[in-house]
Motif scaffolding. Structure first.
Motif, PDB file in Angstrom:
ATOM      1  N   ASN A  16      52.746  21.761  45.550  1.00 24.43           N
ATOM      2  CA  ASN A  16      51.734  21.361  46.525  1.00 24.43           C
ATOM      3  C   ASN A  16      50.413  22.086  46.301  1.00 24.43           C
ATOM      4  O   ASN A  16      49.671  22.331  47.236  1.00 24.43           O
ATOM      5  N   ASN A  56      47.457  21.054  48.441  1.00 23.38           N
ATOM      6  CA  ASN A  56      47.479  19.602  48.652  1.00 23.38           C
ATOM      7  C   ASN A  56      46.261  18.858  48.123  1.00 23.38           C
ATOM      8  O   ASN A  56      46.376  18.072  47.217  1.00 23.38           O
ATOM      9  N   ASP A 104      49.817  11.300  47.022  1.00 25.17           N
ATOM     10  CA  ASP A 104      48.678  11.489  47.919  1.00 25.17           C
ATOM     11  C   ASP A 104      47.427  10.790  47.407  1.00 25.17           C
ATOM     12  O   ASP A 104      46.530  10.468  48.177  1.00 25.17           O
TER      13      ASP A 104
END
Length: 117
Positions: A16, A56, A104
């Protein structure tokens, strides 16, 4: 499992994390300073480079960087000072985004999240 894998550990999951390595020059320093003011961003300075690591998603907003530099900053300037990156990188006219996980970034990179039958 190899001795190295046992000593240092092996993970199959995501860290992440995403990030870039910048030149340690005037522009790189200012970009790192702007990014270091953001939540969940770590800056590490070395003699010839600066690491910018984040969790992220990292957003390099060229407007913010332009304001901090006092001179226009765009994608070509960013590419000039960046030597490496990890994470999925997506360029826009006004910013560059890095994503720790391809899922993402799916909407930006046409990444199909549907399972294959």
């Amino acid at each position: 499992m190899s001795a190295g894998a046992m000593q240092f550990g092996v993970g199959v999951g995501s860290s992440n994390m995403c990030g870039v390595t910048l030149m340690n020059n005037q522009n790189g320093y200012v970009v790192a300073e702007v990014m270091g003011a953001k939540d969940d961003v770590t800056i590490t300075e070395y003699p010839s480079m600066i690491r910018v690591d984040g969790g992220n998603v990292l957003v390099f907003d060229f407007g913010e960087i332009t304001d901090a530099l006092g001179t226009p900053f765009d994608l070509t300037d960013f590419e000039e000072i960046m030597s490496t990156h990890y994470g999925r990188m997506v360029h826009f006219d006004d910013r560059t985004m890095l994503f720790a996980n391809p899922e993402d970034a799916a909407e930006y990179i046409d990444f199909d999240l549907k399972p294959v039958q």
